[in-house]
Motif scaffolding. Structure first.
Motif, mmCIF file in Angstrom:
data_model
loop_
_atom_site.group_PDB
_atom_site.id
_atom_site.type_symbol
_atom_site.label_atom_id
_atom_site.label_comp_id
_atom_site.label_asym_id
_atom_site.label_seq_id
_atom_site.Cartn_x
_atom_site.Cartn_y
_atom_site.Cartn_z
ATOM 1 N N HIS A 123 0.824 -1.218 0.000
ATOM 2 C CA HIS A 123 0.000 0.000 0.000
ATOM 3 C C HIS A 123 0.856 1.266 0.000
ATOM 4 C CE1 HIS A 123 0.692 -0.880 4.286
ATOM 5 N NE2 HIS A 123 0.618 0.434 4.463
ATOM 6 N N TYR A 135 -4.280 -1.140 -6.299
ATOM 7 C CA TYR A 135 -4.238 -1.777 -4.990
ATOM 8 C C TYR A 135 -5.289 -2.864 -4.947
ATOM 9 C CZ TYR A 135 -3.775 -2.330 0.048
ATOM 10 O OH TYR A 135 -3.550 -2.845 1.296
ATOM 11 N N LYS A 142 -6.452 1.553 0.517
ATOM 12 C CA LYS A 142 -5.094 2.085 0.375
ATOM 13 C C LYS A 142 -5.033 3.493 0.958
ATOM 14 C CE LYS A 142 -1.410 2.575 -3.052
ATOM 15 N NZ LYS A 142 -0.964 2.052 -4.344
#
Length: 158
Positions: A123, A135, A142
């Motif tokens: 992340h 992500y 994230k």
């Protein structure tokens, strides 16, 4: 392999591992009825450390990890472990640190296959222009994680 499900601020967290280490930490939007009543002994430390992280009491994890992936994926995931808490790097920066700027797509793909949510901090990798991109857990998660780790969080004056 043992499995446990715990509540987190971002959904139900699944933890899978055995005496060889933690293999999977993932998150989903599954209902809270799936939370484990008892945590297998081999997963208790992971649960404890994740809870501390979410409470803002932990910035580093000290867990035996055992993610399954190709040699290249393992190399990418090890590189992610070098990104400090509260910091971000771009995919290009990560690729440069790994020594092959032409591998940016492969590095991004390996980041997306990271099986150890939060503990291996994919992340913390963002777009070159500072955008939140790519992500597997969803961009809203994230964003939450990066704000949670931000050193400039607004503090209460009272």
């Amino acid at each position: 392999m043992e499995t446990a499900f715990i509540n987190s601020p971002l959904g139900i967290t699944r933890i899978v591992g055995d005496e060889n280490g933690i293999a999977i930490i993932s998150v989903s939007d599954v209902g809270t009825n799936d939370v484990s009543e008892t945590i297998p002994e081999v997963l208790q430390d992971a649960v404890f450390q994740l809870n501390e992280y979410f409470e803002g009491k932990r910035t580093d994890f000290d867990l035996k990890l055992n993610p399954q992936g190709t040699e290249f994926q393992q190399k990418v995931w090890r590189a992610l472990l070098e990104i400090p808490y509260g910091k971000t790097i771009s995919y290009m920066d990560q690729t440069k640190k790994m020594g092959d700027v032409k591998a940016i797509r492969a590095v991004a793909s390996a980041n997306g296959k990271n099986p150890l949510w939060i503990v291996v901090p994919c992340h913390r990798v963002i777009g070159t222009n500072g955008s939140l991109t790519g992500y597997a857990g969803g961009l809203s998660r994230k964003k939450w994680l990066l704000e949670h780790e931000s050193p400039s969080q607004q503090q209460s004056l009272f």
